[in-house]
Design a protein around this motif. Structure first.
Motif, PDB file in Angstrom:
ATOM      1  N   ARG A  50     -81.953  33.992 -95.356  1.00 22.28           N
ATOM      2  CA  ARG A  50     -81.447  32.809 -95.828  1.00 22.28           C
ATOM      3  C   ARG A  50     -79.705  32.835 -95.685  1.00 22.28           C
ATOM      4  NH1 ARG A  50     -84.951  31.278-101.029  1.00 22.28           N
ATOM      5  NH2 ARG A  50     -87.044  31.181 -99.654  1.00 22.28           N
ATOM      6  N   HIS A  51     -79.370  34.007 -96.120  1.00 22.63           N
ATOM      7  CA  HIS A  51     -77.957  34.073 -96.264  1.00 22.63           C
ATOM      8  C   HIS A  51     -77.303  34.118 -94.659  1.00 22.63           C
ATOM      9  CE1 HIS A  51     -73.996  35.902 -97.270  1.00 22.63           C
ATOM     10  NE2 HIS A  51     -74.012  36.632 -96.200  1.00 22.63           N
ATOM     11  N   ARG A  52     -78.092  34.694 -93.746  1.00 28.38           N
ATOM     12  CA  ARG A  52     -77.589  34.418 -92.524  1.00 28.38           C
ATOM     13  C   ARG A  52     -77.716  32.855 -91.941  1.00 28.38           C
ATOM     14  NH1 ARG A  52     -80.950  38.539 -89.562  1.00 28.38           N
ATOM     15  NH2 ARG A  52     -82.064  36.777 -88.694  1.00 28.38           N
ATOM     16  N   MET A  53     -78.911  32.213 -92.285  1.00 30.32           N
ATOM     17  CA  MET A  53     -79.059  30.997 -92.121  1.00 30.32           C
ATOM     18  C   MET A  53     -77.776  30.139 -92.697  1.00 30.32           C
ATOM     19  SD  MET A  53     -81.460  30.286 -89.926  1.00 30.32           S
ATOM     20  CE  MET A  53     -82.174  28.730 -90.132  1.00 30.32           C
ATOM     21  N   LYS A  54     -77.610  30.548 -93.852  1.00 32.97           N
ATOM     22  CA  LYS A  54     -76.315  29.749 -94.607  1.00 32.97           C
ATOM     23  C   LYS A  54     -74.965  29.877 -93.949  1.00 32.97           C
ATOM     24  CE  LYS A  54     -74.506  29.229 -99.182  1.00 32.97           C
ATOM     25  NZ  LYS A  54     -74.148  29.970-100.405  1.00 32.97           N
ATOM     26  N   MET A  55     -74.669  31.208 -93.564  1.00 31.74           N
ATOM     27  CA  MET A  55     -73.561  31.584 -92.790  1.00 31.74           C
ATOM     28  C   MET A  55     -73.445  30.599 -91.665  1.00 31.74           C
ATOM     29  SD  MET A  55     -72.063  33.362 -94.799  1.00 31.74           S
ATOM     30  CE  MET A  55     -70.712  34.147 -93.925  1.00 31.74           C
ATOM     31  N   GLU A  56     -74.529  30.512 -90.609  1.00 32.34           N
ATOM     32  CA  GLU A  56     -74.630  30.068 -89.478  1.00 32.34           C
ATOM     33  C   GLU A  56     -74.367  28.327 -89.698  1.00 32.34           C
ATOM     34  OE1 GLU A  56     -77.246  32.871 -86.904  1.00 32.34           O
ATOM     35  OE2 GLU A  56     -78.001  30.971 -86.996  1.00 32.34           O
ATOM     36  N   TYR A  57     -75.066  27.997 -90.865  1.00 29.25           N
ATOM     37  CA  TYR A  57     -74.848  26.364 -91.255  1.00 29.25           C
ATOM     38  C   TYR A  57     -73.534  26.379 -91.480  1.00 29.25           C
ATOM     39  CZ  TYR A  57     -75.000  22.308 -93.831  1.00 29.25           C
ATOM     40  OH  TYR A  57     -74.751  20.940 -94.378  1.00 29.25           O
ATOM     41  N   LEU A  58     -72.689  27.089 -92.274  1.00 27.68           N
ATOM     42  CA  LEU A  58     -71.406  26.955 -92.550  1.00 27.68           C
ATOM     43  C   LEU A  58     -70.345  26.870 -91.425  1.00 27.68           C
ATOM     44  CD1 LEU A  58     -70.986  29.280 -95.759  1.00 27.68           C
ATOM     45  CD2 LEU A  58     -70.614  26.539 -95.757  1.00 27.68           C
ATOM     46  N   LYS A  59     -70.726  27.890 -90.501  1.00 28.26           N
ATOM     47  CA  LYS A  59     -70.009  27.983 -89.310  1.00 28.26           C
ATOM     48  C   LYS A  59     -70.137  26.686 -88.350  1.00 28.26           C
ATOM     49  CE  LYS A  59     -70.886  32.296 -87.584  1.00 28.26           C
ATOM     50  NZ  LYS A  59     -71.411  33.070 -86.650  1.00 28.26           N
ATOM     51  N   TRP A  60     -71.350  26.130 -88.446  1.00 22.56           N
ATOM     52  CA  TRP A  60     -71.633  24.970 -87.681  1.00 22.56           C
ATOM     53  C   TRP A  60     -71.088  23.773 -88.355  1.00 22.56           C
ATOM     54  CZ3 TRP A  60     -74.144  20.524 -89.969  1.00 22.56           C
ATOM     55  CH2 TRP A  60     -74.346  19.711 -89.249  1.00 22.56           C
ATOM     56  N   TYR A  61     -70.971  23.732 -89.689  1.00 21.36           N
ATOM     57  CA  TYR A  61     -70.272  22.709 -90.593  1.00 21.36           C
ATOM     58  C   TYR A  61     -68.903  22.617 -90.387  1.00 21.36           C
ATOM     59  CZ  TYR A  61     -69.022  19.797 -94.435  1.00 21.36           C
ATOM     60  OH  TYR A  61     -68.463  19.088 -95.294  1.00 21.36           O
ATOM     61  N   GLU A  62     -68.279  23.850 -90.351  1.00 24.76           N
ATOM     62  CA  GLU A  62     -66.746  24.020 -89.929  1.00 24.76           C
ATOM     63  C   GLU A  62     -66.487  23.590 -88.569  1.00 24.76           C
ATOM     64  OE1 GLU A  62     -64.236  25.258 -91.796  1.00 24.76           O
ATOM     65  OE2 GLU A  62     -65.657  24.924 -93.626  1.00 24.76           O
ATOM     66  N   SER A  63     -67.209  23.863 -87.617  1.00 23.07           N
ATOM     67  CA  SER A  63     -66.805  23.509 -86.256  1.00 23.07           C
ATOM     68  C   SER A  63     -66.979  22.111 -86.070  1.00 23.07           C
ATOM     69  CB  SER A  63     -67.820  24.157 -85.145  1.00 23.07           C
ATOM     70  OG  SER A  63     -69.088  24.131 -85.275  1.00 23.07           O
ATOM     71  N   SER A  64     -67.986  21.510 -86.739  1.00 21.24           N
ATOM     72  CA  SER A  64     -68.314  19.999 -86.649  1.00 21.24           C
ATOM     73  C   SER A  64     -67.271  18.991 -87.295  1.00 21.24           C
ATOM     74  CB  SER A  64     -69.874  19.816 -87.105  1.00 21.24           C
ATOM     75  OG  SER A  64     -69.898  19.821 -88.625  1.00 21.24           O
ATOM     76  N   LYS A  65     -66.774  19.618 -88.288  1.00 19.04           N
ATOM     77  CA  LYS A  65     -65.781  18.749 -88.981  1.00 19.04           C
ATOM     78  C   LYS A  65     -64.417  18.425 -88.015  1.00 19.04           C
ATOM     79  CE  LYS A  65     -64.676  21.126 -92.441  1.00 19.04           C
ATOM     80  NZ  LYS A  65     -64.159  21.585 -93.915  1.00 19.04           N
ATOM     81  N   LYS A  66     -64.208  19.258 -87.174  1.00 29.78           N
ATOM     82  CA  LYS A  66     -63.280  19.239 -86.055  1.00 29.78           C
ATOM     83  C   LYS A  66     -63.164  17.955 -85.321  1.00 29.78           C
ATOM     84  CE  LYS A  66     -62.157  24.050 -86.032  1.00 29.78           C
ATOM     85  NZ  LYS A  66     -62.638  25.203 -85.797  1.00 29.78           N
ATOM     86  N   HIS A  67     -64.505  17.569 -85.094  1.00 26.89           N
ATOM     87  CA  HIS A  67     -64.599  16.434 -84.227  1.00 26.89           C
ATOM     88  C   HIS A  67     -64.309  15.017 -84.834  1.00 26.89           C
ATOM     89  CE1 HIS A  67     -66.468  18.784 -81.370  1.00 26.89           C
ATOM     90  NE2 HIS A  67     -67.334  19.205 -82.146  1.00 26.89           N
TER      91      HIS A  67
END
Ligand SMILES: [Zn+2]
Length: 67
Positions: A50-67
């Motif tokens: 779950r921790h890993r999933m959360k980290m991956e989600y945050l990474k995705w969230y951060e990168s998606s904000k740039k669009h």
């Protein structure tokens, strides 16, 4: 390598199913995932997962904000 949720033995793929070489357990892909989900609910592995999933989600969230 897939691991048997029942005995921890090696599972081989055959005809879209996973079959345990040790105990003969035969599961479809989704049955296999479900069996492991059930086990992980009760182990620390799940917390790590779950921790890993959360980290991956945050990474995705951060990168998606740039669009
Ligand atoms: Zn087995």
């Amino acid at each position: 390598m897939a691991k048997c949720p029942e005995c921890g033995g090696n599972m081989i793929s055959r005809m879209k199913r996973k079959i345990c070489e040790t105990c003969g357990l035969s599961l479809t892909g989704s049955e296999y995932d479900k069996a492991w989900d059930k086990i992980r609910e009760h182990t620390n592995d799940d917390a790590h997962h779950r921790h890993r999933m959360k980290m991956e989600y945050l990474k995705w969230y951060e990168s998606s904000k740039k669009h």
